[in-house]
Design an enzyme around this catalytic site. Structure first.
Site, PDB file in Angstrom:
ATOM      1  CB  ILE A 215      -0.908  -0.040   1.246  1.00 39.75           C
ATOM      2  CG1 ILE A 215      -1.805   1.166   1.307  1.00 39.75           C
ATOM      3  CG2 ILE A 215      -0.124  -0.192   2.518  1.00 39.75           C
ATOM      4  CD1 ILE A 215      -2.739   1.132   2.506  1.00 39.75           C
ATOM      5  CB  ALA A 217       3.612   7.357  -1.946  1.00 33.03           C
ATOM      6  CD  GLU A 237      -1.222  -7.906   1.790  1.00 30.10           C
ATOM      7  OE1 GLU A 237      -0.481  -8.868   2.016  1.00 30.10           O
ATOM      8  OE2 GLU A 237      -1.431  -7.001   2.601  1.00 30.10           O
ATOM      9  N   GLY A 335       0.810  -8.789   4.897  1.00 33.63           N
ATOM     10  CA  GLY A 335       1.238  -9.878   4.019  1.00 33.63           C
ATOM     11  C   GLY A 335       2.699  -9.797   3.628  1.00 33.63           C
TER      12      GLY A 335
HETATM   13  N1  COA Z   1      11.642   6.330  12.605  1.00 35.84           N
HETATM   14  C1  COA Z   1      10.649   7.122  13.049  1.00 35.84           C
HETATM   15  N2  COA Z   1       9.537   7.374  12.346  1.00 35.84           N
HETATM   16  C2  COA Z   1       9.417   6.778  11.137  1.00 35.84           C
HETATM   17  C3  COA Z   1      10.407   5.950  10.610  1.00 35.84           C
HETATM   18  C4  COA Z   1      11.562   5.743  11.394  1.00 35.84           C
HETATM   19  N3  COA Z   1      12.549   4.960  10.967  1.00 35.84           N
HETATM   20  N4  COA Z   1      10.017   5.524   9.398  1.00 35.84           N
HETATM   21  C5  COA Z   1       8.817   6.057   9.172  1.00 35.84           C
HETATM   22  N5  COA Z   1       8.465   6.824  10.213  1.00 35.84           N
HETATM   23  C6  COA Z   1       7.232   7.596  10.356  1.00 35.84           C
HETATM   24  C7  COA Z   1       7.077   8.594   9.227  1.00 35.84           C
HETATM   25  O1  COA Z   1       7.735   9.796   9.518  1.00 35.84           O
HETATM   26  C8  COA Z   1       5.569   8.746   9.168  1.00 35.84           C
HETATM   27  O2  COA Z   1       5.164   9.582  10.225  1.00 35.84           O
HETATM   28  P1  COA Z   1       3.930  10.593  10.035  1.00 35.84           P
HETATM   29  O3  COA Z   1       2.741   9.680   9.850  1.00 35.84           O
HETATM   30  O4  COA Z   1       3.916  11.342  11.314  1.00 35.84           O
HETATM   31  O5  COA Z   1       4.267  11.401   8.824  1.00 35.84           O
HETATM   32  C9  COA Z   1       5.090   7.356   9.495  1.00 35.84           C
HETATM   33  O6  COA Z   1       6.146   6.700  10.175  1.00 35.84           O
HETATM   34  C10 COA Z   1       4.743   6.542   8.268  1.00 35.84           C
HETATM   35  O7  COA Z   1       5.822   6.555   7.380  1.00 35.84           O
HETATM   36  P2  COA Z   1       5.581   6.486   5.804  1.00 35.84           P
HETATM   37  O8  COA Z   1       6.923   6.403   5.148  1.00 35.84           O
HETATM   38  O9  COA Z   1       4.647   7.564   5.357  1.00 35.84           O
HETATM   39  O10 COA Z   1       4.809   5.120   5.750  1.00 35.84           O
HETATM   40  P3  COA Z   1       4.026   4.384   4.610  1.00 35.84           P
HETATM   41  O11 COA Z   1       2.627   4.828   4.595  1.00 35.84           O
HETATM   42  O12 COA Z   1       4.784   4.408   3.317  1.00 35.84           O
HETATM   43  O13 COA Z   1       4.076   2.912   5.227  1.00 35.84           O
HETATM   44  C11 COA Z   1       5.047   1.087   6.413  1.00 35.84           C
HETATM   45  C12 COA Z   1       5.303   2.293   5.511  1.00 35.84           C
HETATM   46  C13 COA Z   1       6.339   0.327   6.560  1.00 35.84           C
HETATM   47  C14 COA Z   1       4.560   1.520   7.780  1.00 35.84           C
HETATM   48  C15 COA Z   1       3.952   0.198   5.735  1.00 35.84           C
HETATM   49  O14 COA Z   1       4.367  -0.121   4.447  1.00 35.84           O
HETATM   50  C16 COA Z   1       3.687  -1.066   6.514  1.00 35.84           C
HETATM   51  O15 COA Z   1       2.954  -1.061   7.476  1.00 35.84           O
HETATM   52  N6  COA Z   1       4.308  -2.187   6.087  1.00 35.84           N
HETATM   53  C17 COA Z   1       4.172  -3.462   6.770  1.00 35.84           C
HETATM   54  C18 COA Z   1       3.065  -4.310   6.209  1.00 35.84           C
HETATM   55  C19 COA Z   1       3.236  -4.688   4.776  1.00 35.84           C
HETATM   56  O16 COA Z   1       4.265  -4.539   4.161  1.00 35.84           O
HETATM   57  N7  COA Z   1       2.183  -5.228   4.230  1.00 35.84           N
HETATM   58  C20 COA Z   1       2.152  -5.729   2.886  1.00 35.84           C
HETATM   59  C21 COA Z   1       1.442  -4.927   1.925  1.00 35.84           C
HETATM   60  S1  COA Z   1      -0.079  -4.134   2.368  1.00 35.84           S
END
Ligand code: COA
Length: 434
Positions: A215, A217, A237, A335
């Site tokens: 999911i 960007a 998924e 997933g």
């Molecule tokens: N330390 C502190 N904060 C962090 C960080 C780090 N290393 N990395 C990200 N963040 C914060 C960002 O600053 C952002 O904060 P905000 O909401 O206050 O702006 C938040 O975490 C989300 O980061 P972002 O890069 O925008 O996340 P995303 O929407 O691209 O999602 C994951 C990234 C990893 C959280 C997401 O992909 C996930 O949950 N993955 C696990 C599950 C998965 O892969 N499922 C399979 C497909 S659906």
């Protein structure tokens, strides 16, 4: 009774349907954008007569009113993945998180771990045989409905009819008719960083490959660089609006897939009405339960499958933490590991973790010597394959700890390289330059 009579016979008001929920019940909700919000709102309206009702749900894309302060006595949310509207409740101890691989969730409901008292499902209008489709949320919702003692269905004409799933009216106890708009997820904003990551990831994708997209960007940015590819496939998924444009352009044809050729395969969908209209009565789309789509042994049968997921941090051993910020549960495993493992076993498969090199407006490196204290390992160092940032691609499979640390430092933000190199030289007792 034919199914039309049965349908008419089962229609009740939302108040009556929800009145069958009892204190102490476990209710499973349809996942993500599939949630029947009319049922949720009525459950919360009836809060005063209920105590200790457990609400099991994966990503809540609605407002999750059962998680609001003051609801603790009535409802306890058990999140199988933490989302924006449930995060605070989990953080404050008013809700729980259960770690679990997505493909194993149906078994939790069927093997006695989490017996289901009530399933709140949202489905399409019935077809000519009396089957309603689970539409955009089949995932664990169909297995939960099969396992539930009581099934309450919101029948909504806005729910697309998708193939590969369904529930017959005889298996529904109460029907509530409500044609509210489905929850939508607008396309994310793609910035320069995501574009660069997208371009690198796209360079790892070849004509005829099958894609699993996470999911956010980054997957959308990847799709924007695939316009010139041919005969791509989807086995994921979930997917969102970005896939529709590439399907219409003839880039995604699914013709080279080694299982389910010709079909888009997924277990849930999150997007706008454009996506929901695309999948409605579309015989090229199969929306199946997650114990099929995400089973690593099924994924492993798909030659040239490329999984693309993201992470919060990757340490110098290649362990990802994709779900926690420190000791706070931010999301879940979802997933990710299902597809990382499946893609790694598949002939020609690649498992990609793609993420910006920094977070917090560039203040924090996401490539770190050690994962933050209290955080979880999501994808292990034994499973990791490719890591991509806006600074390049690290190919880690089969690399030593020293080689992978170096490859990861090469794709870190240059501002954080000096401190990572100091850590490297301390850890491996050698010069980074050698
Ligand atoms: N330390 C502190 N904060 C962090 C960080 C780090 N290393 N990395 C990200 N963040 C914060 C960002 O600053 C952002 O904060 P905000 O909401 O206050 O702006 C938040 O975490 C989300 O980061 P972002 O890069 O925008 O996340 P995303 O929407 O691209 O999602 C994951 C990234 C990893 C959280 C997401 O992909 C996930 O949950 N993955 C696990 C599950 C998965 O892969 N499922 C399979 C497909 S659906």
């Amino acid at each position: 009774m034919n199914w039309k009579e049965e349908y008419a016979d089962k229609i009740v008001s939302v108040q009556e349907a929800v009145s069958h929920v009892q204190s102490g019940n476990r209710i499973v909700f349809s996942h993500a954008c599939g949630e029947g919000q009319y049922l949720t709102d009525e459950l919360v309206n009836q809060a005063e007569r209920l105590e200790n009702v457990e609400i099991v749900h994966m990503v809540a894309m609605g407002t999750a009113p059962y998680c609001q302060p003051g609801m603790e006595k009535h409802f306890r949310h058990n999140a199988l993945f933490v989302g924006g509207s449930t995060r605070k409740a989990v953080e404050e101890g008013r809700a729980d998180y259960t770690p679990c691989f997505f493909h194993e969730i149906p078994r939790l409901f069927t093997d006695g771990c989490l017996p289901v008292d009530v399933a709140f499902i949202q489905v399409s209008l019935p077809d000519e045989r009396g089957y309603c489709s689970f539409g955009i949320s089949v995932d664990y919702t169909q297995p939960a409905a099969q396992a539930a003692k009581l099934v309450i269905a919101q029948v909504n004409k806005n729910m697309p009819y998708t193939y590969g799933n369904g529930i017959h009216l005889k298996d529904i106890d109460f029907i509530v008719e409500k044609d509210e708009p489905l929850i939508e997820l607008p396309p994310p904003k793609i910035g320069e960083t995501e574009r660069k990551i997208g371009e690198y990831v796209a360079s790892l994708i070849h004509d005829g490959d099958t894609l699993q997209l996470g999911i956010g960007a980054i997957p959308d940015a990847v799709l924007s660089f695939l316009g010139e590819k041919k005969n791509l496939g989807i086995h994921s998924e979930m997917f969102s609006d970005g896939v529709v444009d590439l399907a219409r352009k003839g880039v995604i044809t699914n013709t080279k897939k080694t299982i389910n050729p010709g079909k888009f395969v997924s277990c849930f969908l999150m997007g706008t009405r454009k996506l929901y209209d695309f999948v409605d009565h579309n015989e090229d789309v199969l929306i199946e339960a997650v114990d099929y789509t995400n089973d690593p042994f099924v994924v492993a049968k798909i030659d040239n499958i490329i999984s693309i997921n993201s992470a919060i941090q990757v340490d110098l051993m290649g362990q990802t933490n994709s779900e926690m910020i420190g000791n706070r549960q931010f999301s879940g495993v979802g997933g990710q590991v299902d597809f990382v493992r499946g893609a790694s076993r598949a002939k020609g498969g690649k498992a990609i973790i793609a993420m910006p090199a920094t977070a917090a407006k560039g203040k924090i490196s996401k490539i770190v010597p050690l994962l933050d204290e209290g955080s979880a390992v999501t994808t292990s160092r034994n499973d990791i394959d490719y890591v991509v940032t806006e600074f390049g691609i690290a190919s880690l499979k089969g690399t030593t700890l020293r080689q992978r640390a170096k490859a990861l430092i090469e794709i870190a933000d240059p501002r954080f390289k000096p401190s990572l190199i100091t850590e490297f030289e301390k850890r491996f007792h050698c010069s980074y330059a050698k």
